[in-house]
Write a protein that holds these residues in place. Structure first.
Motif, PDB file in Angstrom:
ATOM      1  N   ASP A  17       0.818  -1.209   0.000  1.00 54.73           N
ATOM      2  CA  ASP A  17       0.000   0.000   0.000  1.00 54.73           C
ATOM      3  C   ASP A  17       0.855   1.264   0.000  1.00 54.73           C
ATOM      4  O   ASP A  17       0.637   2.178  -0.808  1.00 54.73           O
ATOM      5  N   VAL A  18       1.852   1.341   0.894  1.00 57.42           N
ATOM      6  CA  VAL A  18       2.629   2.583   0.990  1.00 57.42           C
ATOM      7  C   VAL A  18       3.525   2.765  -0.232  1.00 57.42           C
ATOM      8  O   VAL A  18       3.782   3.909  -0.653  1.00 57.42           O
ATOM      9  N   LEU A  19       3.997   1.674  -0.812  1.00 61.68           N
ATOM     10  CA  LEU A  19       4.803   1.796  -2.029  1.00 61.68           C
ATOM     11  C   LEU A  19       3.977   2.375  -3.167  1.00 61.68           C
ATOM     12  O   LEU A  19       4.420   3.282  -3.884  1.00 61.68           O
ATOM     13  N   ARG A  20       2.769   1.871  -3.326  1.00 53.43           N
ATOM     14  CA  ARG A  20       1.913   2.378  -4.405  1.00 53.43           C
ATOM     15  C   ARG A  20       1.521   3.828  -4.157  1.00 53.43           C
ATOM     16  O   ARG A  20       1.496   4.644  -5.087  1.00 53.43           O
ATOM     17  N   ALA A  28       5.708  -7.250  -8.471  1.00 51.23           N
ATOM     18  CA  ALA A  28       5.367  -8.633  -8.160  1.00 51.23           C
ATOM     19  C   ALA A  28       5.166  -8.779  -6.661  1.00 51.23           C
ATOM     20  O   ALA A  28       5.741  -8.022  -5.861  1.00 51.23           O
ATOM     21  N   VAL A  29       4.345  -9.759  -6.284  1.00 48.52           N
ATOM     22  CA  VAL A  29       4.217 -10.154  -4.886  1.00 48.52           C
ATOM     23  C   VAL A  29       4.440 -11.660  -4.805  1.00 48.52           C
ATOM     24  O   VAL A  29       4.159 -12.395  -5.758  1.00 48.52           O
ATOM     25  N   VAL A  30       4.956 -12.092  -3.657  1.00 49.55           N
ATOM     26  CA  VAL A  30       5.287 -13.507  -3.476  1.00 49.55           C
ATOM     27  C   VAL A  30       4.678 -13.991  -2.170  1.00 49.55           C
ATOM     28  O   VAL A  30       4.861 -13.365  -1.117  1.00 49.55           O
ATOM     29  N   ASP A  31       3.961 -15.102  -2.236  1.00 49.31           N
ATOM     30  CA  ASP A  31       3.431 -15.726  -1.021  1.00 49.31           C
ATOM     31  C   ASP A  31       3.039 -17.155  -1.362  1.00 49.31           C
ATOM     32  O   ASP A  31       2.541 -17.426  -2.466  1.00 49.31           O
ATOM     33  N   ILE A  32       3.248 -18.063  -0.411  1.00 45.72           N
ATOM     34  CA  ILE A  32       2.865 -19.456  -0.647  1.00 45.72           C
ATOM     35  C   ILE A  32       1.353 -19.631  -0.589  1.00 45.72           C
ATOM     36  O   ILE A  32       0.825 -20.629  -1.073  1.00 45.72           O
ATOM     37  N   ASP A  33       0.651 -18.653  -0.015  1.00 47.86           N
ATOM     38  CA  ASP A  33      -0.808 -18.680   0.057  1.00 47.86           C
ATOM     39  C   ASP A  33      -1.352 -17.760  -1.038  1.00 47.86           C
ATOM     40  O   ASP A  33      -1.332 -16.533  -0.904  1.00 47.86           O
ATOM     41  N   HIS A  34      -1.847 -18.351  -2.128  1.00 47.08           N
ATOM     42  CA  HIS A  34      -2.283 -17.555  -3.278  1.00 47.08           C
ATOM     43  C   HIS A  34      -3.436 -16.632  -2.916  1.00 47.08           C
ATOM     44  O   HIS A  34      -3.484 -15.472  -3.362  1.00 47.08           O
ATOM     45  N   ASP A  35      -4.379 -17.103  -2.118  1.00 49.07           N
ATOM     46  CA  ASP A  35      -5.525 -16.269  -1.758  1.00 49.07           C
ATOM     47  C   ASP A  35      -5.087 -15.059  -0.940  1.00 49.07           C
ATOM     48  O   ASP A  35      -5.613 -13.954  -1.122  1.00 49.07           O
ATOM     49  N   ARG A  36      -4.152 -15.264  -0.035  1.00 46.51           N
ATOM     50  CA  ARG A  36      -3.652 -14.143   0.769  1.00 46.51           C
ATOM     51  C   ARG A  36      -2.963 -13.123  -0.131  1.00 46.51           C
ATOM     52  O   ARG A  36      -3.149 -11.913   0.030  1.00 46.51           O
ATOM     53  N   ALA A  37      -2.179 -13.605  -1.082  1.00 48.60           N
ATOM     54  CA  ALA A  37      -1.511 -12.696  -2.008  1.00 48.60           C
ATOM     55  C   ALA A  37      -2.519 -11.958  -2.883  1.00 48.60           C
ATOM     56  O   ALA A  37      -2.401 -10.753  -3.114  1.00 48.60           O
ATOM     57  N   ALA A  38      -3.529 -12.678  -3.355  1.00 50.74           N
ATOM     58  CA  ALA A  38      -4.518 -12.078  -4.247  1.00 50.74           C
ATOM     59  C   ALA A  38      -5.290 -10.957  -3.567  1.00 50.74           C
ATOM     60  O   ALA A  38      -5.745 -10.013  -4.227  1.00 50.74           O
ATOM     61  N   ALA A  39      -5.414 -11.029  -2.238  1.00 49.84           N
ATOM     62  CA  ALA A  39      -6.169 -10.015  -1.505  1.00 49.84           C
ATOM     63  C   ALA A  39      -5.484  -8.653  -1.527  1.00 49.84           C
ATOM     64  O   ALA A  39      -6.141  -7.625  -1.316  1.00 49.84           O
ATOM     65  N   VAL A  40      -4.167  -8.625  -1.775  1.00 50.72           N
ATOM     66  CA  VAL A  40      -3.434  -7.354  -1.741  1.00 50.72           C
ATOM     67  C   VAL A  40      -2.679  -7.067  -3.034  1.00 50.72           C
ATOM     68  O   VAL A  40      -2.150  -5.965  -3.208  1.00 50.72           O
ATOM     69  N   ALA A  41      -2.625  -8.029  -3.949  1.00 50.11           N
ATOM     70  CA  ALA A  41      -1.768  -7.895  -5.133  1.00 50.11           C
ATOM     71  C   ALA A  41      -2.268  -6.870  -6.129  1.00 50.11           C
ATOM     72  O   ALA A  41      -1.471  -6.242  -6.837  1.00 50.11           O
ATOM     73  N   GLY A  42      -3.580  -6.681  -6.219  1.00 51.17           N
ATOM     74  CA  GLY A  42      -4.096  -5.821  -7.271  1.00 51.17           C
ATOM     75  C   GLY A  42      -3.729  -6.394  -8.628  1.00 51.17           C
ATOM     76  O   GLY A  42      -3.935  -7.582  -8.890  1.00 51.17           O
TER      77      GLY A  42
END
Length: 312
Positions: A17-20, A28-42
Motif C-alpha cells: 500500500d505505501v509503495l503504491r 510482483a508479490v510472493v506468497d505461498i498462500d495464493h488467496d492471501r496474495a490475491a487479496a493485496v496484489a491488485g
C-alpha cells in the motif's frame, strides 16, 4: 522504482500500500498462500516462490515480510542477483545465522535495511528530539513497557516474544541512548506448552548511570490493543522526563509541563521507512534507518538473554 514484496500478511500488505501511494511500481508479490496474495496484489503478478519471481521480473528492491526462519533463503537469492532489501525484524533467530547473512550482503555489496519501523513513528522521533534538545537534561534512564494479547500468527509463537516484539524496545533503547549496552540481564518467562518466551523483563546497562528497563510480553487477558496502544516509554533526564504513550500522546515535564498529540496514520512510519531506504539506494545518508549492524547488535542482546541462567 520497481519493488517486489515477499510475504503478503499484515506487514506485506502495508508495504504494498505505501509503495503504491508513493508512486512506486509493485512489479510482483510472493506468497505461498495464493488467496492471501490475491487479496493485496491488485494487478501485480503473484508468485509462490521468490526464486521464480526474481528470474522473471526486473526489480530494484525487495521488501521481505515473511516469518524470520525464511529470511536467510530469501536474502541469499536477492544477494545472488545484487538486489537491495528491506527485511522485517528480526533478521534471523540466532546471531550466527544473522552474521552469515550480513557477511553475504557485505561481500556482495548489496544494501540491507531492517524493519525497526518504530524509529519512524512520530511519537518516538519526538522523544528523541526532546532528548537531544537538552530540554529534560542529560538522559539517564529509559523505561519501556510493551504488552499485547498473544499474537495470532503461528510463527510468532514459535520464535517468542523477545524476538518478535521486544526487539523493538531493545532497538529503541539503543537508538535513543545513542550507544550499545555494556551489560545485559533479564528474566524470560516461557510458555509451558511451546517452551518459547512469552514475557520478558530486561535491563540494558549502558554505563554506570544510564540504564534501559524493558518489560513486556503476551498476556491472554490483556486488552486488545494490537500494535497501536501497546507501548509506553518513559525517558528520564536530569531535569525532567518525556512520557510517550502509543499511538501519539507525549507528556513533557521539564521547566514547564505540556502535552503533545503526535498521532498519525498507522501506515506513515512504514512509508517513511521506505522513503529512507530509497534515499540510501540513491546515495543519500539516512542515519535513522536500521541497517545490518543494528540487526546484529539487537540479535546479540537477544541471544545473551536467551542464554542466561535467569531465563526460565
Amino acid at each position: 522504482m520497481r519493488a517486489a514484496v515477499v510475504g503478503c500478511g499484515l506487514i506485506g500488505g502495508i508495504y504494498i500500500d505505501v509503495l503504491r501511494r508513493a508512486g512506486h511500481a509493485v512489479v510482483a508479490v510472493v506468497d505461498i498462500d495464493h488467496d492471501r496474495a490475491a487479496a493485496v496484489a491488485g494487478a501485480s503478478p503473484i508468485y509462490a516462490d521468490v526464486e521464480e519471481m526474481l528470474s522473471r521480473e526486473v526489480v530494484d528492491a525487495v521488501g521481505i515480510s515473511t516469518p524470520p526462519e525464511s529470511h536467510e533463503r530469501i536474502v541469499d537469492r536477492c544477494v545472488q542477483r545484487g538486489i537491495p532489501m528491506l527485511c522485517e525484524k528480526p533478521l534471523a533467530l540466532t546471531l550466527p545465522v544473522a552474521e552469515s547473512m550480513v557477511a553475504r550482503c557485505r561481500q556482495g555489496g548489496v544494501p540491507l535495511a531492517i524493519g525497526f519501523k518504530m524509529r519512524f513513528e512520530a511519537l518516538f522521533r519526538r522523544v528523541r528530539d526532546v532528548i537531544e534538545s537538552g530540554e529534560i537534561g542529560a538522559l539517564r534512564y529509559l523505561h519501556v513497557a510493551h504488552y499485547q494479547q498473544p499474537r495470532p500468527e503461528v510463527w510468532a509463537g514459535r520464535v517468542g516474544v523477545t524476538s518478535e516484539t521486544l526487539c523493538h524496545a531493545i532497538d529503541l533503547s539503543r537508538w535513543l541512548m545513542r550507544a550499545e549496552p555494556i551489560a545485559v540481564e533479564g528474566v524470560l518467562t516461557q510458555d509451558r506448552t511451546t517452551g518459547t518466551d512469552e514475557v520478558g523483563r530486561i535491563r540494558l546497562t549502558f554505563d554506570d548511570s544510564h540504564d534501559a528497563l524493558i518489560a513486556g510480553g503476551w498476556m491472554p487477558d490483556f486488552p486488545d490493543v494490537g500494535g497501536t496502544r501497546d507501548n509506553v516509554l518513559l525517558a528520564v533526564g536530569e531535569r525532567g522526563y518525556a512520557l510517550a504513550t502509543r499511538p501519539g500522546t507525549l507528556v513533557i515535564e521539564s521547566a514547564s509541563r505540556r502535552v503533545e498529540d503526535l498521532t498519525t496514520d498507522y501506515r506513515q512510519p512504514f512509508a517513511d521507512q521506505w522513503r529512507a531506504f530509497w534515499a540510501v539506494l540513491e546515495g543519500s545518508a539516512s542515519p535513522d534507518l536500521a541497517r545490518e549492524a543494528d540487526a546484529l547488535a539487537v540479535q546479540a542482546i537477544i541471544d545473551d538473554l536467551k542464554a542466561t541462567p535467569n531465563s526460565h
